[in-house]
Design an enzyme around this catalytic site. Sequence first.
Site, PDB file in Angstrom:
ATOM      1  N   THR A   2       1.237 -16.591   7.269  1.00  0.00           N
ATOM      2  CA  THR A   2       2.567 -16.452   7.807  1.00  0.00           C
ATOM      3  C   THR A   2       2.770 -15.072   8.392  1.00  0.00           C
ATOM      4  O   THR A   2       2.237 -14.089   7.915  1.00  0.00           O
ATOM      5  CB  THR A   2       3.617 -16.702   6.711  1.00  0.00           C
ATOM      6  OG1 THR A   2       4.911 -16.466   7.265  1.00  0.00           O
ATOM      7  CG2 THR A   2       3.446 -15.789   5.532  1.00  0.00           C
ATOM      8  N   ASP A   4       5.949 -14.154   8.741  1.00  0.00           N
ATOM      9  CA  ASP A   4       7.243 -13.874   8.152  1.00  0.00           C
ATOM     10  C   ASP A   4       7.066 -12.797   7.091  1.00  0.00           C
ATOM     11  O   ASP A   4       5.969 -12.552   6.614  1.00  0.00           O
ATOM     12  CB  ASP A   4       7.744 -15.169   7.491  1.00  0.00           C
ATOM     13  CG  ASP A   4       9.237 -15.225   7.404  1.00  0.00           C
ATOM     14  OD1 ASP A   4       9.870 -14.255   7.796  1.00  0.00           O
ATOM     15  OD2 ASP A   4       9.746 -16.262   6.940  1.00  0.00           O
ATOM     16  N   LEU A 101       0.294 -12.034   0.970  1.00  0.00           N
ATOM     17  CA  LEU A 101       1.503 -11.227   0.998  1.00  0.00           C
ATOM     18  C   LEU A 101       1.593 -10.598   2.387  1.00  0.00           C
ATOM     19  O   LEU A 101       0.624 -10.017   2.876  1.00  0.00           O
ATOM     20  CB  LEU A 101       1.452 -10.125  -0.065  1.00  0.00           C
ATOM     21  CG  LEU A 101       1.469 -10.567  -1.528  1.00  0.00           C
ATOM     22  CD1 LEU A 101       1.402  -9.355  -2.448  1.00  0.00           C
ATOM     23  CD2 LEU A 101       2.712 -11.394  -1.844  1.00  0.00           C
ATOM     24  N   ASP A 102       2.739 -10.721   3.010  1.00  0.00           N
ATOM     25  CA  ASP A 102       2.903 -10.174   4.348  1.00  0.00           C
ATOM     26  C   ASP A 102       2.830  -8.654   4.344  1.00  0.00           C
ATOM     27  O   ASP A 102       2.960  -8.026   3.283  1.00  0.00           O
ATOM     28  CB  ASP A 102       4.223 -10.644   4.936  1.00  0.00           C
ATOM     29  CG  ASP A 102       4.149 -12.070   5.462  1.00  0.00           C
ATOM     30  OD1 ASP A 102       3.023 -12.562   5.666  1.00  0.00           O
ATOM     31  OD2 ASP A 102       5.203 -12.681   5.657  1.00  0.00           O
ATOM     32  N   PRO A 103       2.625  -8.037   5.506  1.00  0.00           N
ATOM     33  CA  PRO A 103       2.376  -6.589   5.560  1.00  0.00           C
ATOM     34  C   PRO A 103       3.384  -5.731   4.802  1.00  0.00           C
ATOM     35  O   PRO A 103       2.986  -4.786   4.114  1.00  0.00           O
ATOM     36  CB  PRO A 103       2.399  -6.300   7.065  1.00  0.00           C
ATOM     37  CG  PRO A 103       1.851  -7.551   7.678  1.00  0.00           C
ATOM     38  CD  PRO A 103       2.421  -8.665   6.836  1.00  0.00           C
TER      39      PRO A 103
END
Length: 351
Positions: A2, A4, A101-103
């Site tokens: 993702t 997001d 986990l997104d950035p």
Amino acid sequence: MTTDADPEQSPATATDGSGADAGADAGNDSDATPTEDPIRAPPDERDPAALLRFGVVNLDKPPGPSSHQVSAWLRDEVNDALATLSPDGPEIDGVAHAGTLDPKVTGCLPTLTGTATRAAQAFLEGNKEYVSVLELHGEPPADFHEVVGEFEGEIYQKPPKKSAVSRRLRTREIFELDVLEVDDRQALLRIGCESGTYIRKLCHDLGLACGTGAHMGHLRRTATDPFDDTDLHTLEDLWDALAWAREGDADYLREVVRPAEDALTHLPSVTIAPSAAREVATGAQVYAPGVIELDDPARDLIDADGTPTDEAEDTLVACYVPNGSVVCIGRLVGDPDAESGTVVSLERVLL
């Protein structure tokens, strides 16, 4: 993956030697050569190279890089260390982490190394915990705590457009939803939830229920079974541990990199005979004559008449030999007390 700012709990992704996503499936090839015993030494007796080729790091993901980038850095550093520690042995093909986990998201990112990537699906069997800032778009209502409490239990969610899974309406369980602090239009939440829950969507829905609108601010994952934030290690910790191991001091490495079996402690377990494990390594299922014992959670998946319960079909189990070395993961499908028949249907061989 993702894009997001929400953690996507799809099956853990692996990174192969080319830097491309290889998925959790790393094949069933054994680390051992055909003339070697495929059963590993007990977890606490493995040398540093063996630990790196079948280990897990409870990584504290920093803000900034993607989970994929962090995994690629980890893989490359491990292979650099293996070139010194075991120059005649193989490199690891990749690593696998416990859900992207997104950035901007930080926190608990357990990461499997080498052959341990085959066990990545075990992370989907566990629950997750997060601490999140809920950014309300107006003053919180007087009954804010009660509104938040209504979201404990089973909720409906549809994955966002920018997600790695199909956008079908689905249910997820919120086990715990606590308001830790409220400051003006910000609320600090602790969320215990089923794997696959979209925290960004939960925050959006909380805002609708409050009548103010809301979005997710900072997000940190504090636990993913069987790990939590009490023993996290940074990338810098790992780099230091690898450097000292190259110099002959592996004590810190053993603290940072743990045997891959530590990533499976939340699964019911089955103990099988070493002879049965060697058969599994060549493609056999786990048959009743080779089963030594089941722990209580595994035994609970079998009815009194020896028939697997309905829950058994959806529950992953891990099989070990008596020295504590894991052999495979699979599903209970038969009576362990029978004289014949398959007891565990294999999903992944870990030898």
